[in-house]
Design an enzyme around this catalytic site. Structure first.
Site, PDB file in Angstrom:
ATOM      1  N   SER A 166       0.845  -1.200   0.000  1.00 59.06           N
ATOM      2  CA  SER A 166       0.000   0.000   0.000  1.00 59.06           C
ATOM      3  C   SER A 166       0.872   1.238   0.000  1.00 59.06           C
ATOM      4  CB  SER A 166      -0.912   0.035   1.236  1.00 59.06           C
ATOM      5  OG  SER A 166      -1.604   1.264   1.280  1.00 59.06           O
ATOM      6  N   VAL A 196       7.492   2.193   3.990  1.00 59.38           N
ATOM      7  CA  VAL A 196       8.442   1.597   3.055  1.00 59.38           C
ATOM      8  C   VAL A 196       7.924   1.728   1.624  1.00 59.38           C
ATOM      9  CG1 VAL A 196       9.667  -0.515   2.386  1.00 59.38           C
ATOM     10  CG2 VAL A 196       9.358   0.022   4.803  1.00 59.38           C
ATOM     11  N   CYS A 197       6.628   1.528   1.433  1.00 59.34           N
ATOM     12  CA  CYS A 197       6.039   1.647   0.087  1.00 59.34           C
ATOM     13  C   CYS A 197       6.179   3.072  -0.441  1.00 59.34           C
ATOM     14  CB  CYS A 197       4.565   1.250   0.108  1.00 59.34           C
ATOM     15  SG  CYS A 197       4.275  -0.418   0.696  1.00 59.34           S
ATOM     16  N   ASP A 198       5.951   4.027   0.433  1.00 61.13           N
ATOM     17  CA  ASP A 198       6.105   5.438   0.103  1.00 61.13           C
ATOM     18  C   ASP A 198       7.548   5.699  -0.338  1.00 61.13           C
ATOM     19  OD1 ASP A 198       4.922   8.475   1.219  1.00 61.13           O
ATOM     20  OD2 ASP A 198       7.078   8.216   1.020  1.00 61.13           O
ATOM     21  N   THR A 204       8.436   3.957  -3.729  1.00 60.02           N
ATOM     22  CA  THR A 204       7.838   4.602  -4.898  1.00 60.02           C
ATOM     23  C   THR A 204       8.520   5.935  -5.185  1.00 60.02           C
ATOM     24  OG1 THR A 204       5.792   3.455  -4.396  1.00 60.02           O
ATOM     25  CG2 THR A 204       5.648   5.297  -5.939  1.00 60.02           C
TER      26      THR A 204
END
EC number: 1.11.1.24
Length: 172
Positions: free
Chosen positions: A59, A64-66, A69
């Site tokens: 998500s 970490v996803c932020d 990306t």
């Protein structure tokens, strides 16, 4: 019934089950139907002739996803027009667009597997217990042959950005 893989991944140390095969370099990438917007669906053919880095995240609204990306968005600017970076999650397309706007992310293409989770199943990254996608990286050449794969063993860890970018650079 899709294949289930146990003992290959954890979330904060707790075992999770991945649904689908473990893809290998040299094999043909499965096609996909992902939502770019609520009513706009894209497939691999929409990125024909380009080297593709597919960054899979659970998500965008997690740390970490932020970071993952944002990092690939920075790299995308340096890789040229023959490369496309796709970020795939099960976040709704509207949430992806909102996140990109707030984060100033404008080089990666966000795609959503929220409707069917078929991408997750065919790429072997659907987490059975959470119905989210496991963090992973796939690099495809212009003919959609998989050249690089990283399935992370722990969901909260970062991928190896340097190896992924090096794999892309070998193809351009």
């Amino acid at each position: 019934m899709s294949q289930e893989r146990t003992g290959v991944a954890t979330l904060k140390g707790n075992p999770i089950t991945l649904i689908g095969p473990q893809l290998q370099p040299g094999s043909q990438a499965p096609d996909f139907q992902l939502n770019k917007a609520l009513t706009e669906v894209v497939s691999l053919a929409d990125f024909a002739g380009k080297v593709k880095l597919i960054s899979v995240v659970p998500s965008l609204d997690t740390g970490v996803c932020d970071a993952q990306t944002r990092r690939f968005n920075e790299e995308a600017a340096k890789l040229g027009d023959n490369v496309v970076i796709l970020t795939v999650s099960v976040d709704l397309p509207m949430a992806q667009a909102r996140w990109c706007g707030a984060a100033g992310v404008d080089k990666v293409v966000t795609l959503s597997d929220y409707k069917t989770r078929e991408f997750g199943k065919s790429y072997g990254v659907l987490i059975k217990e959470l119905q989210l996608l496991m963090r992973s990286i796939f690099v495809l050449d212009a003919n959609n042959t998989i050249q690089y794969v990283e399935y992370l063993g722990e969901m909260t860890e970062h991928p190896n950005y340097e190896n992924a970018i090096a794999a892309v650079k070998k193809l351009v």
